[in-house]
Write a protein that holds these residues in place. Structure first.
Motif, PDB file in Angstrom:
ATOM      1  N   LYS A 172       6.131  -1.367   8.378  1.00 51.04           N
ATOM      2  CA  LYS A 172       4.952  -1.920   7.716  1.00 51.04           C
ATOM      3  C   LYS A 172       4.988  -1.701   6.211  1.00 51.04           C
ATOM      4  O   LYS A 172       4.615  -2.577   5.433  1.00 51.04           O
ATOM      5  N   GLU A 173       5.446  -0.524   5.793  1.00 47.47           N
ATOM      6  CA  GLU A 173       5.424  -0.185   4.375  1.00 47.47           C
ATOM      7  C   GLU A 173       6.595  -0.794   3.603  1.00 47.47           C
ATOM      8  O   GLU A 173       6.490  -1.023   2.405  1.00 47.47           O
ATOM      9  N   ARG A 176       2.034   5.168   0.512  1.00 50.14           N
ATOM     10  CA  ARG A 176       1.961   5.966   1.730  1.00 50.14           C
ATOM     11  C   ARG A 176       0.666   6.761   1.809  1.00 50.14           C
ATOM     12  O   ARG A 176       0.048   6.848   2.873  1.00 50.14           O
ATOM     13  N   THR A 216       5.363   2.641  10.825  1.00 51.96           N
ATOM     14  CA  THR A 216       4.870   2.673   9.456  1.00 51.96           C
ATOM     15  C   THR A 216       5.964   2.352   8.452  1.00 51.96           C
ATOM     16  O   THR A 216       5.700   1.759   7.413  1.00 51.96           O
ATOM     17  N   ILE A 265       0.843  -1.180   0.000  1.00 57.96           N
ATOM     18  CA  ILE A 265       0.000   0.000   0.000  1.00 57.96           C
ATOM     19  C   ILE A 265       0.884   1.238   0.000  1.00 57.96           C
ATOM     20  O   ILE A 265       1.820   1.353   0.760  1.00 57.96           O
ATOM     21  N   ASN A 303      -5.448   4.482   7.640  1.00 57.56           N
ATOM     22  CA  ASN A 303      -5.270   4.678   9.083  1.00 57.56           C
ATOM     23  C   ASN A 303      -6.322   5.639   9.635  1.00 57.56           C
ATOM     24  O   ASN A 303      -6.864   5.423  10.724  1.00 57.56           O
ATOM     25  N   GLN A 345      -2.119   4.517   2.684  1.00 55.20           N
ATOM     26  CA  GLN A 345      -1.990   4.050   4.061  1.00 55.20           C
ATOM     27  C   GLN A 345      -2.460   5.113   5.045  1.00 55.20           C
ATOM     28  O   GLN A 345      -3.096   4.801   6.062  1.00 55.20           O
TER      29      GLN A 345
END
Length: 270
Positions: free
Chosen positions: A153-154, A4, A150, A2, A11, A7
């Motif tokens: 995660k990214e 940024r 993040t 995904i 969120n 994302q």
């Protein structure tokens, strides 16, 4: 993976959905989050810029306040349905999630604006990306989504590549048996370097710096430090001994520089 901008929106909508849990009925909660996502996408107008999306979400405000507004709207338009969510009257707000630090909405908005202004000013300072990443528990709206969590995660593959390079450096002091003719740290470095080169997140220059720093430390560092250690002592054999004594340490130094640089570029992306 995904992007940024996506994302950040995910969120934000997830926070609104969490805030609506127990406040709105399931069907109301689903309708609210669907309408919120649709409105955000309409205002976004296809932008893929994380900065633009951050500014857009800042205009929408605190998701908790949006949920409270939606609950009040439902209470005004359908009193009977709102009664199943919270008591009508002054006690209705007791069922709503508390705003951060229990401060009045006006104070909370002023605080968020101040935090965003400080974040913008901090971006102009050296290594601002590292400072934002260090705020691992910070609000992604303040740090533009760039905190340690993040990033992991990214970019799981990029983080894994950095960990492999770190392992390669840490294996140098151990006298491990070679695999075929290759030393174990070299094999680990090669694996990490391959992961770095196959990444499309870093620019080519950054990737070359990342894989070249350990090699430069090993060769140039070994030659310079080894030569200084030999001093006036004659003989190639003495130089070779000092070279290998120094090259391992210099490889670790070069790998450290590589990991720090790649991590910085990973965090400080625009």
């Amino acid at each position: 993976m995904i992007e940024r901008a996506d994302q950040l929106i995910l969120n934000y909508v997830s926070k609104a959905a969490d805030a609506a849990h127990g406040v709105l009925r399931p069907e109301q909660r689903l309708d609210f989050t669907r309408r919120l996502r649709t409105r955000i996408e309409a205002e976004r107008r296809g932008s893929q810029s994380a900065k633009d999306v951050t500014r857009l979400l800042a205009r929408f405000g605190d998701p908790v306040l949006l949920v409270e507004r939606e609950a009040r709207r439902l209470a005004e338009t359908a009193p009977l349905e709102a009664a199943a969510v919270a008591p009508v009257g002054e006690e209705a707000t007791a069922a709503f999630p508390k705003i951060r630090d229990d401060v009045p909405p006006g104070v909370a908005r002023s605080r968020r604006e101040a935090e965003r202004r400080l974040a913008r000013e901090a971006r102009g300072l050296p290594f601002a990306g590292f400072r934002r990443a260090a705020m691992s528990v910070a609000n992604p709206m303040v740090t533009e989504g760039r905190d340690a969590r993040t990033v992991v995660k990214e970019h799981p593959r990029e983080v894994a590549a950095l960990l492999v390079l770190v392992v390669a450096a840490l294996l140098v002091p151990f006298d491990l048996a070679p695999v075929a003719i290759f030393q174990v740290p070299v094999i680990a470095w090669a694996a990490g370097s391959a992961m770095v080169m196959f990444s499309d997140t870093w620019a080519l220059r950054d990737r070359l710096i990342g894989i070249g720093s350990p090699l430069l430390g090993y060769t140039a560092g070994g030659l310079i430090v080894g030569g200084l250690r030999v001093g006036g002592e004659p003989g190639l054999e003495a130089f070779v001994v000092e070279f290998f004594n120094a090259s391992g340490v210099m490889f670790m130094v070069g790998t450290g520089v590589s990991v720090v640089w790649l991590a910085y570029r990973l965090v400080d992306q625009e």
